[in-house]
Design a protein around this motif. Structure first.
Motif, PDB file in Angstrom:
ATOM      1  N   THR B  89       0.821  -1.200   0.000  1.00  0.00           N
ATOM      2  CA  THR B  89       0.000   0.000   0.000  1.00  0.00           C
ATOM      3  C   THR B  89       0.863   1.261   0.000  1.00  0.00           C
ATOM      4  O   THR B  89       0.511   2.257  -0.610  1.00  0.00           O
ATOM      5  CB  THR B  89      -0.926   0.020   1.228  1.00  0.00           C
ATOM      6  N   ARG B  90       2.026   1.184   0.670  1.00  0.00           N
ATOM      7  CA  ARG B  90       2.886   2.364   0.714  1.00  0.00           C
ATOM      8  C   ARG B  90       3.412   2.699  -0.677  1.00  0.00           C
ATOM      9  O   ARG B  90       3.531   3.867  -1.048  1.00  0.00           O
ATOM     10  CB  ARG B  90       4.046   2.105   1.677  1.00  0.00           C
ATOM     11  N   LEU B  91       3.705   1.634  -1.442  1.00  0.00           N
ATOM     12  CA  LEU B  91       4.151   1.842  -2.822  1.00  0.00           C
ATOM     13  C   LEU B  91       3.076   2.573  -3.630  1.00  0.00           C
ATOM     14  O   LEU B  91       3.359   3.515  -4.363  1.00  0.00           O
ATOM     15  CB  LEU B  91       4.479   0.485  -3.458  1.00  0.00           C
ATOM     16  N   ALA B  92       1.828   2.123  -3.443  1.00  0.00           N
ATOM     17  CA  ALA B  92       0.725   2.777  -4.158  1.00  0.00           C
ATOM     18  C   ALA B  92       0.551   4.210  -3.677  1.00  0.00           C
ATOM     19  O   ALA B  92       0.325   5.118  -4.470  1.00  0.00           O
ATOM     20  CB  ALA B  92      -0.558   1.982  -3.955  1.00  0.00           C
ATOM     21  N   ALA B  93       0.680   4.421  -2.351  1.00  0.00           N
ATOM     22  CA  ALA B  93       0.451   5.752  -1.798  1.00  0.00           C
ATOM     23  C   ALA B  93       1.556   6.722  -2.210  1.00  0.00           C
ATOM     24  O   ALA B  93       1.292   7.887  -2.487  1.00  0.00           O
ATOM     25  CB  ALA B  93       0.356   5.665  -0.281  1.00  0.00           C
ATOM     26  N   GLN B  94       2.795   6.236  -2.275  1.00  0.00           N
ATOM     27  CA  GLN B  94       3.884   7.146  -2.653  1.00  0.00           C
ATOM     28  C   GLN B  94       3.762   7.547  -4.119  1.00  0.00           C
ATOM     29  O   GLN B  94       4.239   8.602  -4.514  1.00  0.00           O
ATOM     30  CB  GLN B  94       5.246   6.519  -2.348  1.00  0.00           C
ATOM     31  N   ALA B  95       3.076   6.683  -4.902  1.00  0.00           N
ATOM     32  CA  ALA B  95       2.860   7.030  -6.310  1.00  0.00           C
ATOM     33  C   ALA B  95       1.911   8.214  -6.442  1.00  0.00           C
ATOM     34  O   ALA B  95       2.033   9.019  -7.353  1.00  0.00           O
ATOM     35  CB  ALA B  95       2.314   5.826  -7.076  1.00  0.00           C
ATOM     36  N   SER B  96       0.975   8.322  -5.511  1.00  0.00           N
ATOM     37  CA  SER B  96       0.046   9.443  -5.595  1.00  0.00           C
ATOM     38  C   SER B  96       0.447  10.591  -4.674  1.00  0.00           C
ATOM     39  O   SER B  96      -0.186  11.631  -4.648  1.00  0.00           O
ATOM     40  CB  SER B  96      -1.379   8.981  -5.281  1.00  0.00           C
ATOM     41  N   HIS B  97       1.485  10.378  -3.875  1.00  0.00           N
ATOM     42  CA  HIS B  97       2.061  11.472  -3.088  1.00  0.00           C
ATOM     43  C   HIS B  97       3.515  11.635  -3.491  1.00  0.00           C
ATOM     44  O   HIS B  97       4.409  11.363  -2.700  1.00  0.00           O
ATOM     45  CB  HIS B  97       2.001  11.176  -1.588  1.00  0.00           C
TER      46      HIS B  97
END
Lengths: 370, 238
Positions: B89-97
């Motif tokens: 999830t962090r990978l996905a979140a860093q993509a949008s942040h």
């Protein structure tokens, strides 16, 4: 889980936690260790030949480590990695010999050249995937090998290679008596490259690399462009391989076409697989083991012990590649995840102090809170 | 959102107003997943166009569509099996942040991404399993993680491809609750491929029926269920 982690540490875990530190300290003092290690090393450990054996192993370790950033962490199989190691060997050698530059500009030229080369090769070949990428990179590497082998522009010395021009070098780098300095240079470069690689694979960028390895399409559906991240991995791994090549140049006192060929890339792949592609230190260990066997088996195969065996045994044993092949098969059979896999994967220096790990659910399903 | 034309998916043209929940139903091979692939950019249409939030995105590669507010889950769960759920999830979140791709720092330093990742895991009911390797999760948990990854990308329009497929009976309500929340609390636009008619009936504002790659009905759930053509083409079969 806080300070009590220390008391919970098993003896095996403590060994794994401290082993890297102990090994590193030992390696640092090897040039001052005048002890005999029978069978493994010829003569005392601090003999220049032995130091060179280890130091060349370090440079190959850098190459394997850098290759693994691309292969093991990003999931990109390139067959052109030797090109960048070769650029690190040849470019400074050419600058030193033909243009009579001094050391520092020659090395900077080598690093810049290797990086630009990696950028160009990566930008083109990463347009393809899988087997096609392997083929395209192989073609680039072969082109590089041909350019070197045919002595284009009278720069590379062709099959003869190019000997290191020592006149422009500082005194501490020249001569057999200064092998210990070169040894430390190789070891320090390895440590710096290792730390850099560690920082990278645990960074946000490293997370994306691992995501691409696991599932490139899903990464794309997160709104990231895999191409950019793969290119970054390609360029960084190429640049790091160049660093390894530059140290190799001084240890080998020259450049030979062997370091640019496709054979060398395959060797790197072997080193990574022997060592374990899932970890950072595995490929370094794999490279050290490979180089050690490569050199020592040749000595051993030529020894009287082997010659005195019956012909059925002595003939195959006289070929170091035969012995190495058998060892390789055994390693792959019994340690499918490489040396690092056999020792439990990732190294965790000082883990007994800091604690914390990705828990395998087989141990505690879903209940692993910190 | 408008759409039209391909050989497998042909003459499918419909518009989804913002904030609406649209279910797509149809027999196997009707082209539901192909339609999603066209919408998300994994396939490019031979004719026709795709519009998202007022812009023509037909020529956009998948990653650009995601940045434009599109998010998608997959029928076959596609989590990053070698990473822990938190890393997923962090990978996905860093993509949008973005803005914090500083590679000299650890991946855990991006605070916004970290919080978003924790929130998403909490939302889908995976809190407490942050450190479990995704590959060893149960199938139901993998589907939840899939949804959590999608939430981390913060899309405005979500494409859900059979989110309850393969999820055990007792977990289905949990998944549906998550989807309901996405729709009602977050006010997102959702397109969902689904086979379970009761699920479709409960959640949807509109139902689109695909058969042989063509759109045969697009109306409110009640009207679609009453449509005689739909009853014979789809409901009659099952």
């Amino acid at each position: 889980m806080t300070a009590r982690t220390v008391s919970k540490m098993t003896p095996g875990g403590l060994v794994r936690s401290l082993a890297p530190v102990v090994v590193l300290l030992l390696l640092l003092v090897v040039p001052r260790l005048s002890i005999e290690v029978p069978v493994l090393f010829n003569g005392p450990l601090d003999r220049p030949g032995n130091l060179r054996l280890l130091a060349v192993g370090f440079t190959l370790g850098i190459a394997a480590l850098s290759y693994n950033l691309l292969f093991g962490f990003t999931g990109v199989l390139s067959f052109g990695h030797a090109l960048f190691f070769g650029a690190g060997v040849y470019l400074p050698a050419i600058a030193l010999r033909h243009w009579e530059w001094s050391v520092v500009p020659s090395l900077l030229f080598g690093l810049a050249g290797g990086t630009v080369l990696a950028l160009a090769v990566g930008a083109l070949s990463l347009r393809t995937e899988g087997v096609y990428l392997a083929m395209v990179t192989l073609a680039f590497a072969q082109a590089g090998a041909v350019i070197v082998g045919k002595n284009v522009g009278d720069l590379t010395g062709g099959e003869e290679g190019l000997s290191l021009r020592t006149r422009g070098l500082p005194e501490w780098m020249v001569g057999v008596v200064n092998t210990d300095n070169l040894y430390w240079m190789a070891l320090v470069t390895l440590i710096v490259v290792y730390l850099l690689a560690w920082r990278l694979v645990t960074s946000p960028v490293g997370q994306v690399w691992k995501g691409i390895r696991e599932n490139e399409r899903r990464v794309e559906m997160l709104g990231l462009r895999p191409y950019v991240f793969k290119l970054l991995a390609f360029v960084i791994s190429g640049a790091l391989a160049t660093c390894g090549g530059m140290v190799y140049l001084f240890l080998a006192s020259g450049a030979t076409p062997r370091v640019v060929g496709a054979n060398f890339t395959v060797t790197l792949l072997l080193m990574v697989i022997i060592g374990g592609s899932g970890s950072l230190w595995g490929p370094v260990a794999g490279a050290m083991l490979y180089h050690f066997l490569d050199i020592r088996l040749t000595d051993w195969a030529a020894s009287d012990t082997v010659a005195s065996l019956p012909a059925v045994l002595s003939r195959p044993l006289r070929d170091p590649l035969f012995i190495f092949g058998v060892i390789f098969i055994l390693l792959v059979m019994f340690f499918p995840r490489g040396i690092a896999g056999a020792f439990g994967g990732r190294l965790r220096p000082f883990r007994h102090v800091f604690g914390g790990a990705v828990a395998r659910p087989a141990v505690a399903p879903g209940k692993t809170t910190e | 959102m408008r759409f039209g034309g391909a050989t497998i998916v042909d003459d499918v043209s419909f518009t989804v107003p913002a904030g609406l929940f649209v279910s797509i139903i149809g027999p196997n091979g009707a082209g539901k997943t192909s339609l999603f692939n066209l919408l998300s950019g994994l396939y490019s249409p031979s004719a026709g166009s795709v519009w998202l939030r007022g812009d023509d995105i037909t020529g956009m590669p998948p990653f650009a569509r995601v940045r434009h507010g599109l998010g998608r889950s997959f029928q076959l769960t596609t989590v990053f099996t070698g990473l822990s759920t938190l890393e997923n999830t962090r990978l996905a979140a860093q993509a949008s942040h973005p803005g914090n791709y500083a590679f000299w720092r650890g991946a855990g330093h991006n605070r916004a991404a970290r919080e978003r990742a924790a929130w998403a895991l909490e939302t889908v009911g995976l809190a407490g399993k942050e450190r479990v390797v995704a590959g060893s999760l149960s199938h139901g948990d993998k589907r939840k993680l899939d949804l959590a990854i999608l939430l981390c990308s913060e899309p405005e329009v979500l494409l859900l491809d059979e989110p309850t497929a393969g999820v055990s009976a007792e977990e289905v309500p949990v998944m549906l609750e998550v989807i309901r929340r996405i729709r009602q609390v977050e006010g997102k636009t959702v397109l969902m491929v689904e086979h379970k008619m009761d699920v479709v009936h409960d959640l949807s504002d509109r139902v689109a029926v695909l058969a042989n790659g063509a759109l045969v009905a697009y109306d409110t759930p009640a009207a679609v269920m009453a449509d005689p053509f739909v009853r014979s083409a789809y409901l009659g079969v099952t």
